[in-house]
Design a protein around this motif. Sequence first.
Motif, PDB file in Angstrom:
ATOM      1  N   HIS A 233     -11.759  -9.622   6.678  1.00 34.20           N
ATOM      2  CA  HIS A 233     -12.485  -8.555   5.993  1.00 34.20           C
ATOM      3  C   HIS A 233     -13.830  -9.073   5.483  1.00 34.20           C
TER       4      HIS A 233
ATOM      5  N   CYS B  47       2.676  -9.989  -1.231  1.00 33.34           N
ATOM      6  CA  CYS B  47       2.623  -9.715   0.207  1.00 33.34           C
ATOM      7  C   CYS B  47       3.019 -10.950   1.014  1.00 33.34           C
TER       8      CYS B  47
ATOM      9  N   HIS C 125      -2.478  -4.173   6.708  1.00 35.25           N
ATOM     10  CA  HIS C 125      -2.258  -3.134   5.699  1.00 35.25           C
ATOM     11  C   HIS C 125      -3.280  -3.244   4.566  1.00 35.25           C
ATOM     12  N   HIS C 126      -3.446  -4.457   4.035  1.00 34.76           N
ATOM     13  CA  HIS C 126      -4.369  -4.631   2.916  1.00 34.76           C
ATOM     14  C   HIS C 126      -5.827  -4.665   3.369  1.00 34.76           C
ATOM     15  N   HIS C 127      -6.070  -5.028   4.635  1.00 32.68           N
ATOM     16  CA  HIS C 127      -7.434  -4.955   5.172  1.00 32.68           C
ATOM     17  C   HIS C 127      -7.895  -3.491   5.195  1.00 32.68           C
ATOM     18  N   LYS C 128      -7.013  -2.634   5.641  1.00 33.61           N
ATOM     19  CA  LYS C 128      -7.334  -1.194   5.682  1.00 33.61           C
ATOM     20  C   LYS C 128      -7.612  -0.672   4.271  1.00 33.61           C
ATOM     21  N   LYS C 129      -6.797  -1.106   3.312  1.00 37.36           N
ATOM     22  CA  LYS C 129      -7.016  -0.692   1.920  1.00 37.36           C
ATOM     23  C   LYS C 129      -8.346  -1.230   1.401  1.00 37.36           C
ATOM     24  N   ALA C 130      -8.660  -2.492   1.737  1.00 35.50           N
ATOM     25  CA  ALA C 130      -9.931  -3.085   1.300  1.00 35.50           C
ATOM     26  C   ALA C 130     -11.111  -2.318   1.903  1.00 35.50           C
ATOM     27  N   ASP C 131     -10.991  -1.927   3.164  1.00 37.95           N
ATOM     28  CA  ASP C 131     -12.047  -1.122   3.803  1.00 37.95           C
ATOM     29  C   ASP C 131     -12.232   0.202   3.070  1.00 37.95           C
ATOM     30  N   GLY C 132     -11.160   0.726   2.508  1.00 37.66           N
ATOM     31  CA  GLY C 132     -11.217   1.985   1.770  1.00 37.66           C
ATOM     32  C   GLY C 132     -11.649   1.839   0.320  1.00 37.66           C
TER      33      GLY C 132
ATOM     34  N   CYS D  74      -1.256 -13.316   3.455  1.00 35.23           N
ATOM     35  CA  CYS D  74      -2.063 -12.329   2.735  1.00 35.23           C
ATOM     36  C   CYS D  74      -2.006 -12.620   1.236  1.00 35.23           C
TER      37      CYS D  74
ATOM     38  N   ALA E 146     -10.152  -0.228  -2.081  1.00 39.89           N
ATOM     39  CA  ALA E 146      -9.061  -0.443  -3.039  1.00 39.89           C
ATOM     40  C   ALA E 146      -9.278  -1.660  -3.939  1.00 39.89           C
TER      41      ALA E 146
END
Length: 150
Positions: free
Chosen positions: A40, A32, A63-70, A27, A72
């Motif tokens: 993503h 990370c 973890h960071h994929h979810k943040k990118a979807d949001g 990542c 961030a």
Amino acid sequence: MVKHKKQRQSIPPFVKKLLRQEVGFGCPVEGCGNPYLEYHHFDPPVKVRAHNEPQGMIALCAHHHKKADGGAFTTEQLHKMKVNRENAAVVRGNLDWLRRELLVVAGGSFYYETPRILVIDQHDVIALKRDDEGYLRLSAKMLSLALRSV
């Protein structure tokens, strides 16, 4: 009236490989280095247009994929991360379970209480080590014949 949901194409293996290579197999978010990667779609986002174009995608940990979807990270930040191979030297990850006893099956052979399971050219490719709490930690080193830039 029945609405038909547009199905996304699965990401071709060559695209996944390219995206993992771009980020050095870890990542790319600073600090990370998690090697368990997802893909993503960000330029454009898949909700705007479904695609599997590598130039608009990046490999990130869950973890960071979810943040990118949001939201961030900006599109510009994600493009910079695509070429950031700094974490390649610190790629690391942990399995989500711990055991005090472990039987490893590798290449049809069974290994129990064997610290060095597979050694190639003095590199412990598959090894077990006990941590301070007595749990076995499995280590797998991915060797490469050649380092190529993408």
